[in-house]
Design a protein around this motif. Structure first.
Motif, PDB file in Angstrom:
ATOM      1  N   UNK A   1       0.827  -1.210   0.000  1.00 31.04           N
ATOM      2  CA  UNK A   1       0.000   0.000   0.000  1.00 31.04           C
ATOM      3  C   UNK A   1       0.862   1.261   0.000  1.00 31.04           C
ATOM      4  N   UNK A   2       1.981   1.232   0.731  1.00 30.99           N
ATOM      5  CA  UNK A   2       2.869   2.384   0.738  1.00 30.99           C
ATOM      6  C   UNK A   2       3.459   2.670  -0.634  1.00 30.99           C
ATOM      7  N   UNK A   3       3.824   1.617  -1.352  1.00 35.57           N
ATOM      8  CA  UNK A   3       4.366   1.798  -2.704  1.00 35.57           C
ATOM      9  C   UNK A   3       3.297   2.337  -3.646  1.00 35.57           C
ATOM     10  N   UNK A   4       2.088   1.796  -3.552  1.00 36.32           N
ATOM     11  CA  UNK A   4       0.993   2.291  -4.392  1.00 36.32           C
ATOM     12  C   UNK A   4       0.749   3.774  -4.134  1.00 36.32           C
ATOM     13  N   UNK A   5       0.763   4.168  -2.877  1.00 27.96           N
ATOM     14  CA  UNK A   5       0.537   5.573  -2.531  1.00 27.96           C
ATOM     15  C   UNK A   5       1.639   6.463  -3.101  1.00 27.96           C
TER      16      UNK A   5
ATOM     17  N   UNK B   1       9.636  -1.470  -7.613  1.00 31.20           N
ATOM     18  CA  UNK B   1       8.483  -0.791  -7.006  1.00 31.20           C
ATOM     19  C   UNK B   1       7.463  -0.294  -8.016  1.00 31.20           C
ATOM     20  N   UNK B   2       7.838  -0.197  -9.298  1.00 29.70           N
ATOM     21  CA  UNK B   2       6.899   0.278 -10.315  1.00 29.70           C
ATOM     22  C   UNK B   2       6.039  -0.850 -10.876  1.00 29.70           C
ATOM     23  N   UNK B   3       6.235  -2.073 -10.391  1.00 30.17           N
ATOM     24  CA  UNK B   3       5.420  -3.188 -10.873  1.00 30.17           C
ATOM     25  C   UNK B   3       3.939  -2.947 -10.631  1.00 30.17           C
ATOM     26  N   UNK B   4       3.604  -2.177  -9.588  1.00 31.27           N
ATOM     27  CA  UNK B   4       2.196  -1.944  -9.243  1.00 31.27           C
ATOM     28  C   UNK B   4       1.474  -1.125 -10.298  1.00 31.27           C
ATOM     29  N   UNK B   5       2.200  -0.542 -11.252  1.00 29.65           N
ATOM     30  CA  UNK B   5       1.578   0.286 -12.278  1.00 29.65           C
ATOM     31  C   UNK B   5       1.012  -0.533 -13.428  1.00 29.65           C
TER      32      UNK B   5
ATOM     33  N   UNK C   1       0.860  -7.344 -12.897  1.00 28.00           N
ATOM     34  CA  UNK C   1       1.148  -7.504 -11.477  1.00 28.00           C
ATOM     35  C   UNK C   1      -0.116  -7.881 -10.723  1.00 28.00           C
ATOM     36  N   UNK C   2      -1.178  -7.114 -10.915  1.00 36.55           N
ATOM     37  CA  UNK C   2      -2.419  -7.344 -10.168  1.00 36.55           C
ATOM     38  C   UNK C   2      -3.112  -8.620 -10.603  1.00 36.55           C
ATOM     39  N   UNK C   3      -3.099  -8.898 -11.907  1.00 32.30           N
ATOM     40  CA  UNK C   3      -3.774 -10.104 -12.377  1.00 32.30           C
ATOM     41  C   UNK C   3      -3.094 -11.368 -11.862  1.00 32.30           C
ATOM     42  N   UNK C   4      -1.754 -11.390 -11.883  1.00 34.37           N
ATOM     43  CA  UNK C   4      -1.075 -12.621 -11.475  1.00 34.37           C
ATOM     44  C   UNK C   4      -1.238 -12.883  -9.988  1.00 34.37           C
ATOM     45  N   UNK C   5      -1.020 -11.864  -9.159  1.00 37.14           N
ATOM     46  CA  UNK C   5      -1.144 -12.084  -7.718  1.00 37.14           C
ATOM     47  C   UNK C   5      -2.597 -12.311  -7.306  1.00 37.14           C
TER      48      UNK C   5
END
Length: 810
Positions: free
Chosen positions: A10-14, A363-367, A371-375
């Motif tokens: 969440x910190x990285x996303x923020x 840290x940019x994987x969240x973009x 990333x979201x689909x696999x996890x």
């Protein structure tokens, strides 16, 4: 630990949502606060409070870690004064070169910068370069580029920049993630006269060796399968390079929901690693058919785990160590480590540790959607399987029972993943393949268990054995593609949806968790009502009494969408780049579909120039188009493809609600000019459209120049007055004359220009002319897409202003 890792995420996303990076001193304070929170957790007796504190500590750590990464990467910038200037550099090719019709693209690591006239240019260490063939010599061969080769090149660079539009790919973030801090092209051809020459065929390093091996394998596959349509798919399965796959094939893969198979995905890595581990376990258990009793020396389970992990590592290296492949590798390594250490690792711990490692590395994987689909896919499988599978029943035939239980488990998993990822898929892509479960049920075993192993086994064999296996794999892909093509053509194959609002996506996500809850959970069917806002969303529309105008950022070109609640008109369609890429399929169509726009009432193509008409065919293929107005000749493909085409000419007028459209130019007599004159100066018949909404209007003049402006002034005079003007001919020095501006008297001018375009549009004297009149100017190259709302007044904003991010550097 798991709560801290979730907080870290969440910190990285923020951080990735911030417009500016926090100062280093502030990050140091946050790091100290996080350490204090971690220490405090050991003295907190209540687990609820301990969970919250760890979550907060993880949040602070994630924010600090991502910010430090960004600070470090952004230090390596191209100095603004060296943009557009020739620079001679020495370095190595650090990626697999990608060849296209007119040249090649590759990444370049700079080792030395040659002084330029006594000056030392400030150049980033990693560059994204293109090398184009000499346009005057069509037969000029493309220099043979290999990964790891050391070259001296004369290049012309610019700072990272990409088109900025709503619901579009963020090229600048992609460059930042890969630490490519400048882009550019090689000046001239190969040879001493141009300063471009190879200094050394190969510079050894582990990375260069891997890239060289990948390049050689790609050449072997393409040479073994010349003129074979799906050779690019086999290359993608072997080394993860998808650039040789045809765009039409990608559309079929996307419509059938199997695009994740046409790459080195987590599924492929897991299958290959599992197969190799099973083979090694069987051989080890039998001591390789000797009397060595190897399991007594080392347990078979450990050998299988080690074999699978090493196989996954080799496959990921062959794939170029991409982020999607890394995620699976880290999970397999965690499992192998747990087995070797004799610890029982719960699946949630494995998932969280893999998540942490991915975020630490990137840290940019969240973009990115992957990333979201696999996890989330793994999370859905865990949520719907752990502790729920019924025990196998002994019905007297153990083999049949085992197969039946496996088939049921596979079906249940496919159902859970399809349902569980539906809200996320709509949020990320705006469409869902309704036939994906069927297509995947056929494609996963064929591609994962047959085609991919055949491709990899062939990669390790000499010719002609390798060629035979690649031909067999290609034959299987051809048969699969025939079936997929038939499925994708079904009218119900894909459900298209506009980009949902955050609350509708969140509600649908909660409903999905409820729907997939264990049996016995009360009123699970009621969860379907939580999907209704998502399913019924029709996209954003201008409210009654408003007109919206969007000047899309298409580079050096024009594309303006005019709309009310019920009608839409597109003026021009941006440039054409290649058979696979144009402004239509890259910018305009994604924007229309994300907005829920499936039809255009009218399409105006001002004239034949590529930067105005280049994306029209892609738009016409993707959405229904009513009337096409243009100045194009009858034999032009756009005219031939139009269901209803009319030549634009002065006197045409129509009204949609409160919007009034008037075509001001050209005169119908203009079409009687000689064909040669129209070919040399097509802008002389550029469709000029005035759109009025209440007391305000926007004038869209295309590429008219001084002579055409003079004709408009003479004919219409003060009737040209408009609140907003799209700068004629992108602000060239041959347009925007003083007399024309005096009659239009715009309050706002829009410049649709590309970043550092070769025409130097808009010209400084033209910009000054608007500034002297007090006209407010907006540029696509500076602000991205320009968004205007016409109501009682005219409100204007830019996409980069609405979505500020620290990597835009503005």
């Amino acid at each position: 630990m798991r709560s801290a890792i979730v907080g870290f995420l969440l910190g990285i996303v923020f951080l990735q949502m911030q417009a500016i990076l926090p100062a280093i001193w502030l990050l140091a304070c946050l790091a100290l606060a996080a350490i204090s929170l971690v220490c405090a957790t050991y003295k907190i007796p209540y687990w609820q409070l301990k969970f919250s504190v760890r979550l907060l500590a993880g949040f602070a750590c994630g924010f600090v870690w991502a910010a430090l990464f960004a600070h470090y990467y952004l230090r390596h910038e191209l100095a603004p004064e060296w943009e557009g200037r020739d620079v001679t550099v020495i370095g190595t090719i650090a990626s697999l070169p990608s060849y296209f019709e007119t040249g090649a693209r590759f990444n370049f690591v700079v080792e030395k910068v040659v002084q330029q006239n006594g000056e030392s240019p400030v150049i980033p260490k990693r560059l994204a370069l293109a090398w184009y063939r000499n346009g005057d010599q069509e037969q000029t061969p493309q220099p043979l580029l290999t990964a790891g080769a050391r070259w001296q090149l004369t290049v012309r660079l610019k700072r990272p920049h990409g088109s900025a539009n709503p619901h579009a790919f963020d090229y600048e973030a992609w460059l930042l993630e890969r630490n490519l801090r400048a882009t550019g092209y090689v000046r001239g051809d190969q040879g001493a006269s141009s300063g471009n020459r190879q200094l050394q065929p190969f510079v050894f390093s582990p990375g260069n060796l891997v890239q060289l091996m990948r390049g050689r394998l790609r050449e072997r596959i393409l040479d073994a399968l010349p003129e074979h349509r799906y050779a690019g798919v086999l290359v993608a399965l072997a080394i993860g390079d998808q650039r040789a796959i045809d765009q039409s094939d990608w559309e079929i893969f996307n419509r059938t929901g199997i695009s994740h198979l046409v790459a080195i995905s987590g599924l492929h890595i897991t299958m290959i690693a599992g197969m190799f581990a099973a083979v090694m376990a069987a051989l080890w258990r039998r001591s390789f058919f000797t009397n060595a009793a190897l399991p007594l020396l080392l347990p078979t389970q450990k050998v299988a785990a080690l074999s699978g992990a090493l196989t996954a590592l080799a496959y990921v290296l062959l794939a170029g160590f991409g982020i999607p492949a890394q995620r699976t590798l880290y999970m397999l390594l965690v499992v192998a480590l747990a087995l070797w250490s004799g610890r029982i690792a719960s699946v949630s711990h494995v998932l969280c540790i893999a998540l942490l490692v991915v975020l630490l590395v990137d840290p940019w994987a969240v973009l990115w959607p992957g990333f979201w689909l696999s996890f989330c896919a793994v999370g859905v499988i865990l949520y719907t399987s752990v502790g729920r599978r019924p025990a196998a029943r002994d019905d007297g035939n153990a083999r049949i029972s085992k197969w039946w239980q496996g088939l049921r488990a596979a079906g249940a998993t496919q159902y859970a993943v399809t349902i569980g990822l539906l809200p996320l898929t709509v949020l990320l892509f705006g469409r869902v393949s309704l036939i994906a479960p069927l297509a995947n049920a056929l494609a996963i075993p064929l591609v994962g268990l047959v085609v991919t192993p055949l491709t990899l086994i062939a990669s390790a064999l000499p010719t002609p054995l390798s060629a035979w296996l690649w031909h067999a794999a290609h034959l299987l892909l051809e048969q699969l593609a025939l079936l997929l093509g038939w499925l994708s053509a079904l009218p119900f194959a894909v459900w298209q949806a506009p980009a949902p609002q955050a609350w509708t996506a969140g509600l649908a996500l909660l409903a999905t968790v409820w729907l997939l809850a264990p049996r016995g959970w009360p009123l699970r069917w009621l969860a379907l009502t939580g999907w209704l806002p998502l399913l019924l969303d029709q996209g954003s529309r201008p409210p009654a009494g408003e007109m919206w105008v969007t000047a899309l950022d298409v580079g050096q070109g024009m594309a303006v969408l005019v709309e009310t609640a019920d009608q839409r008109l597109l003026y021009d369609s941006g440039p054409y780049h290649s058979p696979e890429s144009d402004a239509g399929n890259r910018v305009i169509v994604p924007y229309l579909k994300a907005r829920g726009i499936t039809a255009l009432d009218a399409l105006v193509i001002s004239h034949v120039h590529n930067d105005h008409a280049g994306g029209a065919l892609s738009v016409m293929d993707a959405v229904k188009v009513g009337t096409v107005y243009s100045s194009l000749p009858p034999q032009h493909p756009i005219v031939q493809a139009a269901a209803d085409h009319q030549n634009c000419h002065a006197g045409q007028a129509w009204q949609w609600g409160e919007m009034k459209f008037e075509m001001l130019y050209p005169d119908i007599e203009q079409y009687q000019a000689s064909a040669a004159q129209q070919k040399s100066k097509p802008h002389m018949v550029s469709c000029t459209l005035k759109v009025s909404h209440g007391p305000h209007a926007i004038l869209l003049p295309g590429d008219i120049e001084a002579a055409q402006e003079q004709q408009l002034v003479a004919r219409y005079g003060e009737d040209l007055k408009s609140t907003v003007l799209l700068a004629p001919h992108h602000g060239s020095g041959t347009s925007s004359t003083a007399a024309f501006l005096a009659q239009v008297d715009p309050q706002i001018v829009l410049f649709q220009v590309g970043y550092r375009n070769r025409f130097h549009h808009p010209k400084q004297q033209v910009v000054a002319r608007y500034q002297e009149r007090g006209t407010e100017g907006f540029r696509n190259d500076e602000g991205g897409a320009i968004l205007l709302k016409f109501g009682d007044g005219v409100a204007v904003d830019t996409y980069r202003n609405q979505r500020r991010r620290y990597w835009y550097g503005r």
